[in-house]
Scaffold this active site. Structure first.
Site, PDB file in Angstrom:
ATOM      1  N   GLY A   1     -28.202  -5.406  46.915  1.00 51.09           N
ATOM      2  CA  GLY A   1     -28.980  -5.996  48.001  1.00 51.09           C
ATOM      3  C   GLY A   1     -28.639  -5.337  49.322  1.00 51.09           C
ATOM      4  N   ASN A   2     -29.010  -5.935  50.425  1.00 56.61           N
ATOM      5  CA  ASN A   2     -28.653  -5.406  51.748  1.00 56.61           C
ATOM      6  C   ASN A   2     -28.540  -6.557  52.738  1.00 56.61           C
ATOM      7  OD1 ASN A   2     -31.311  -5.722  53.210  1.00 56.61           O
ATOM      8  ND2 ASN A   2     -31.969  -4.452  51.482  1.00 56.61           N
ATOM      9  N   HIS A   3     -28.141  -6.248  53.961  1.00 56.84           N
ATOM     10  CA  HIS A   3     -27.816  -7.284  54.947  1.00 56.84           C
ATOM     11  C   HIS A   3     -29.012  -7.877  55.687  1.00 56.84           C
ATOM     12  CE1 HIS A   3     -23.554  -6.873  54.510  1.00 56.84           C
ATOM     13  NE2 HIS A   3     -23.580  -5.584  54.787  1.00 56.84           N
TER      14      HIS A   3
ATOM     15  N   ALA B   1     -36.609  -5.030  54.336  1.00 57.36           N
ATOM     16  CA  ALA B   1     -35.653  -3.959  54.019  1.00 57.36           C
ATOM     17  C   ALA B   1     -35.676  -3.778  52.498  1.00 57.36           C
ATOM     18  CB  ALA B   1     -34.267  -4.339  54.506  1.00 57.36           C
TER      19      ALA B   1
END
Ligand code: CTP
Ligand code: CA
Length: 224
Positions: free
Chosen positions: A33-35, A100
């Site tokens: 995943g990402n922030h 994102a």
């Protein structure tokens, strides 16, 4: 008493917004995943709704709450986001891609939890489809397509290249180098490039105020 009813600028106009991260599964308990918090996309969806638009918000996993004024579609992976976007792009007059999206996803998803064994371990990844690029290929003259660029170096060059490559009307550059900008924060600092590659630089503002600035630029592109 006579009431003067003023039409909102985007009444009856369909707007699609993507927000948040995507999660790419590795096994039943893990993902890549990402922030991304989703805050910017949710603020854009709210502002578009405030301007009268019929908003479809396609969101990856996020803790953000959407308002009743937007129609929300929840997705998890890049591939699910692609399908939701393709289904809704055709009749959207304005599309803003703030999600994102993962650039890579595991080639295989393990059916069982992967057990630790060797000292070193790697996962084979394959590229995801660039959703924004895909939509840009089918965009008509009547549609407005807006993308984001998140950069850490040579920001402006990279952002302008993405605007051209993806056939966008505007690109919003978020620089991680700017204090007050970026993931999980309530503030953002943006630079917008239009198709003439003209640049507008904005101050650090709350994401609600940034959403207003972006919507103002988009409204300028619409025929009077
Ligand atoms: N984007 C997308 N689908 C992907 C990857 C990105 O739609 N698979 C969109 C994002 O929503 C954003 C824009 O493309 O609006 C730019 O994303 P960014 O990560 O900055 O650029 P990339 O084109 O993915 O290039 P790179 O990560 O290598 O800089
Ligand atoms: Ca990317």
């Amino acid at each position: 008493i006579a009431t003067i009813k003023k039409a909102l600028p985007l009444t009856g106009v369909k707007v699609m917004v993507t927000a948040g991260p995507t999660y790419e599964p590795i096994d039943p308990v893990r993902f890549i995943g990402n922030h991304s918090s989703g805050k910017m996309g949710f603020a854009l969806a709210d502002e578009m709704a405030r301007l009268g638009a019929d908003v479809i918000l396609i969101s990856g996993p996020t803790a953000e709450k959407s308002t009743q004024q937007v129609y929300r579609i929840d997705v998890t992976t890049a591939s699910e986001m692609l399908e939701a976007c393709k289904s809704n792009f055709g009749d959207s007059a304005i599309t803003i891609m703030s999600a994102a999206v993962a650039d890579y996803t595991p080639v295989h998803v393990a059916a069982q939890k992967i057990k630790k064994a060797t000292e070193e371990f790697s996962i084979a990844l394959k590229k995801t489809t660039d959703i924004l690029f895909t939509l840009g290929q089918t965009k008509t003259k009547a549609q407005i397509l807006v993308g984001f660029a998140l950069e850490t170096n040579n920001e402006e060059e990279h952002a302008k290249a993405k605007l051209i490559k993806k056939n966008l009307d505007l690109i919003i550059l978020n620089s991680l180098n700017d204090a007050g900008a970026g993931f999980q924060k309530d503030t953002n600092k943006i630079t917008i490039f239009n198709q003439c590659l003209e640049k507008t630089v904005y101050e650090v503002k709350s994401k609600t105020e940034v959403a207003k600035d972006i919507c103002t630029e988009i409204l300028k592109l619409r025929p009077a």
